[in-house]
Design a protein around this motif. Structure first.
Motif, PDB file in Angstrom:
ATOM      1  N   LYS A 276     -16.813 -12.694  -0.635  1.00 61.06           N
ATOM      2  CA  LYS A 276     -15.537 -12.695  -1.352  1.00 61.06           C
ATOM      3  C   LYS A 276     -15.556 -11.614  -2.431  1.00 61.06           C
ATOM      4  O   LYS A 276     -16.578 -11.427  -3.107  1.00 61.06           O
ATOM      5  N   PHE A 277     -14.428 -10.927  -2.583  1.00 61.84           N
ATOM      6  CA  PHE A 277     -14.328  -9.890  -3.605  1.00 61.84           C
ATOM      7  C   PHE A 277     -12.884  -9.711  -4.030  1.00 61.84           C
ATOM      8  O   PHE A 277     -11.961 -10.177  -3.359  1.00 61.84           O
ATOM      9  N   VAL A 278     -12.689  -9.052  -5.157  1.00 56.27           N
ATOM     10  CA  VAL A 278     -11.362  -8.693  -5.639  1.00 56.27           C
ATOM     11  C   VAL A 278     -11.181  -7.209  -5.375  1.00 56.27           C
ATOM     12  O   VAL A 278     -12.069  -6.400  -5.668  1.00 56.27           O
ATOM     13  N   LEU A 279     -10.037  -6.863  -4.809  1.00 58.37           N
ATOM     14  CA  LEU A 279      -9.706  -5.468  -4.534  1.00 58.37           C
ATOM     15  C   LEU A 279      -8.497  -5.108  -5.374  1.00 58.37           C
ATOM     16  O   LEU A 279      -7.493  -5.831  -5.360  1.00 58.37           O
ATOM     17  N   ALA A 280      -8.599  -4.038  -6.138  1.00 63.72           N
ATOM     18  CA  ALA A 280      -7.494  -3.591  -6.987  1.00 63.72           C
ATOM     19  C   ALA A 280      -7.216  -2.122  -6.722  1.00 63.72           C
ATOM     20  O   ALA A 280      -8.146  -1.329  -6.552  1.00 63.72           O
TER      21      ALA A 280
ATOM     22  N   GLY B 165      -6.045   5.102   0.246  1.00 67.02           N
ATOM     23  CA  GLY B 165      -4.919   4.419   0.866  1.00 67.02           C
ATOM     24  C   GLY B 165      -4.409   3.276   0.020  1.00 67.02           C
ATOM     25  O   GLY B 165      -4.857   3.046  -1.104  1.00 67.02           O
ATOM     26  N   SER B 166      -3.472   2.542   0.594  1.00 67.86           N
ATOM     27  CA  SER B 166      -2.873   1.398  -0.091  1.00 67.86           C
ATOM     28  C   SER B 166      -3.866   0.239  -0.119  1.00 67.86           C
ATOM     29  O   SER B 166      -4.876   0.250   0.595  1.00 67.86           O
ATOM     30  N   LEU B 167      -3.548  -0.774  -0.893  1.00 72.79           N
ATOM     31  CA  LEU B 167      -4.388  -1.952  -0.948  1.00 72.79           C
ATOM     32  C   LEU B 167      -4.534  -2.547   0.446  1.00 72.79           C
ATOM     33  O   LEU B 167      -5.632  -2.909   0.856  1.00 72.79           O
TER      34      LEU B 167
ATOM     35  N   ALA C 254     -10.290 -11.695 -12.895  1.00 70.19           N
ATOM     36  CA  ALA C 254     -10.862 -11.436 -11.572  1.00 70.19           C
ATOM     37  C   ALA C 254     -12.372 -11.619 -11.586  1.00 70.19           C
ATOM     38  O   ALA C 254     -12.933 -12.293 -10.720  1.00 70.19           O
ATOM     39  N   VAL C 255     -13.043 -11.048 -12.569  1.00 68.36           N
ATOM     40  CA  VAL C 255     -14.499 -11.138 -12.645  1.00 68.36           C
ATOM     41  C   VAL C 255     -14.935 -12.570 -12.923  1.00 68.36           C
ATOM     42  O   VAL C 255     -15.829 -13.099 -12.270  1.00 68.36           O
ATOM     43  N   LEU C 256     -14.278 -13.227 -13.875  1.00 67.29           N
ATOM     44  CA  LEU C 256     -14.651 -14.604 -14.194  1.00 67.29           C
ATOM     45  C   LEU C 256     -14.355 -15.530 -13.026  1.00 67.29           C
ATOM     46  O   LEU C 256     -15.110 -16.454 -12.750  1.00 67.29           O
TER      47      LEU C 256
ATOM     48  N   PRO D 135      -5.731  -9.479   2.569  1.00 64.74           N
ATOM     49  CA  PRO D 135      -5.646  -9.663   1.120  1.00 64.74           C
ATOM     50  C   PRO D 135      -4.719 -10.810   0.708  1.00 64.74           C
ATOM     51  O   PRO D 135      -3.639 -10.980   1.251  1.00 64.74           O
ATOM     52  N   ASN D 136      -5.182 -11.603  -0.250  1.00 67.59           N
ATOM     53  CA  ASN D 136      -4.379 -12.653  -0.869  1.00 67.59           C
ATOM     54  C   ASN D 136      -3.912 -12.084  -2.212  1.00 67.59           C
ATOM     55  O   ASN D 136      -4.657 -12.086  -3.187  1.00 67.59           O
ATOM     56  N   MET D 137      -2.670 -11.575  -2.247  1.00 64.20           N
ATOM     57  CA  MET D 137      -2.162 -10.871  -3.425  1.00 64.20           C
ATOM     58  C   MET D 137      -2.132 -11.757  -4.661  1.00 64.20           C
ATOM     59  O   MET D 137      -1.670 -12.890  -4.610  1.00 64.20           O
ATOM     60  N   GLN D 138      -2.631 -11.214  -5.770  1.00 63.35           N
ATOM     61  CA  GLN D 138      -2.632 -11.886  -7.063  1.00 63.35           C
ATOM     62  C   GLN D 138      -1.710 -11.179  -8.054  1.00 63.35           C
ATOM     63  O   GLN D 138      -1.069 -11.819  -8.862  1.00 63.35           O
ATOM     64  N   THR D 139      -1.683  -9.851  -7.990  1.00 65.39           N
ATOM     65  CA  THR D 139      -0.859  -9.041  -8.877  1.00 65.39           C
ATOM     66  C   THR D 139      -0.239  -7.938  -8.047  1.00 65.39           C
ATOM     67  O   THR D 139      -0.944  -7.238  -7.325  1.00 65.39           O
ATOM     68  N   ASP D 140       1.078  -7.785  -8.161  1.00 65.04           N
ATOM     69  CA  ASP D 140       1.775  -6.740  -7.410  1.00 65.04           C
ATOM     70  C   ASP D 140       2.769  -6.063  -8.345  1.00 65.04           C
ATOM     71  O   ASP D 140       3.942  -6.427  -8.406  1.00 65.04           O
ATOM     72  N   GLU D 141       2.275  -5.114  -9.121  1.00 63.82           N
ATOM     73  CA  GLU D 141       3.075  -4.409 -10.119  1.00 63.82           C
ATOM     74  C   GLU D 141       3.077  -2.913  -9.815  1.00 63.82           C
ATOM     75  O   GLU D 141       2.361  -2.449  -8.936  1.00 63.82           O
ATOM     76  N   ASP D 142       3.863  -2.173 -10.559  1.00 64.36           N
ATOM     77  CA  ASP D 142       3.926  -0.721 -10.369  1.00 64.36           C
ATOM     78  C   ASP D 142       2.604  -0.038 -10.695  1.00 64.36           C
ATOM     79  O   ASP D 142       2.232   0.943 -10.060  1.00 64.36           O
ATOM     80  N   THR D 143       1.878  -0.551 -11.692  1.00 63.53           N
ATOM     81  CA  THR D 143       0.673   0.124 -12.162  1.00 63.53           C
ATOM     82  C   THR D 143      -0.616  -0.388 -11.533  1.00 63.53           C
ATOM     83  O   THR D 143      -1.608   0.328 -11.500  1.00 63.53           O
ATOM     84  N   ILE D 144      -0.615  -1.639 -11.082  1.00 61.97           N
ATOM     85  CA  ILE D 144      -1.814  -2.236 -10.479  1.00 61.97           C
ATOM     86  C   ILE D 144      -1.395  -3.238  -9.404  1.00 61.97           C
ATOM     87  O   ILE D 144      -0.434  -3.975  -9.559  1.00 61.97           O
TER      88      ILE D 144
END
Length: 151
Positions: free
Chosen positions: A79-83, A46-48, A15-17, A59-68
């Motif tokens: 532009k930013f990444v939201l987790a 709240g939720s993402l 995400a950072v790179l 949001p343009n989902m990149q990872t959708d898992e139970d933990t993140i």
């Protein structure tokens, strides 16, 4: 699927790179017409999707898992990444690994926004949270490195 710590750190590093490679730098423009430290609200929760909506992005989902859950967002501030994270511990481990790669972080309870300094500073006016900065070694333009070097 369960994400292990190395996978979480790798996701943060990507995400950072990714932000660095897509041009999070900019000209001499200011984030907005006001100081982003004025009237910082209580950190949002709240939720993402709820956080993204408050930040004014889809949001343009990149990872959708139970933990993140992680998405790329684009708002009027940049532009930013939201987790978002299932646990405080998961968030702390992710931040610990991701900060080694530099960057600027807006941190709330079980969520992080990562982007250019002006972007996360502007987001703070909407989402609240705490501004944090990654490693000085990977953040050449960061505040840690403004020691008065001249060419």
């Amino acid at each position: 699927m369960r994400l292990t710590r190395p996978k979480l750190v790798a996701a943060g590093a990507v995400a950072v790179l990714g932000l660095a490679l897509t041009g999070c730098g900019g000209g001499d423009e200011h984030a907005s017409g006001h100081d982003a430290t004025d009237a910082v609200p209580v950190a949002a929760t709240g939720s993402l999707e709820q956080l993204a909506s408050e930040a004014g992005c889809k949001p343009n989902m990149q990872t959708d898992e139970d933990t993140i859950r992680q998405a790329v967002c684009k708002s009027s501030d940049g532009k930013f990444v939201l987790a978002t994270f299932a646990t405080d511990r998961g968030q702390a481990e992710w931040l610990s690994g991701a900060k080694d790669y530099g960057g600027y972080y807006l941190v709330g309870r079980k969520w992080v926004a990562v982007g250019a300094e002006k972007t996360v500073a502007a987001l703070r006016g909407t989402l609240g949270g705490t501004l944090e900065e990654g490693s000085a070694h990977m953040n050449p333009g960061g505040s840690h490195n403004k020691s008065g070097h001249s060419s």
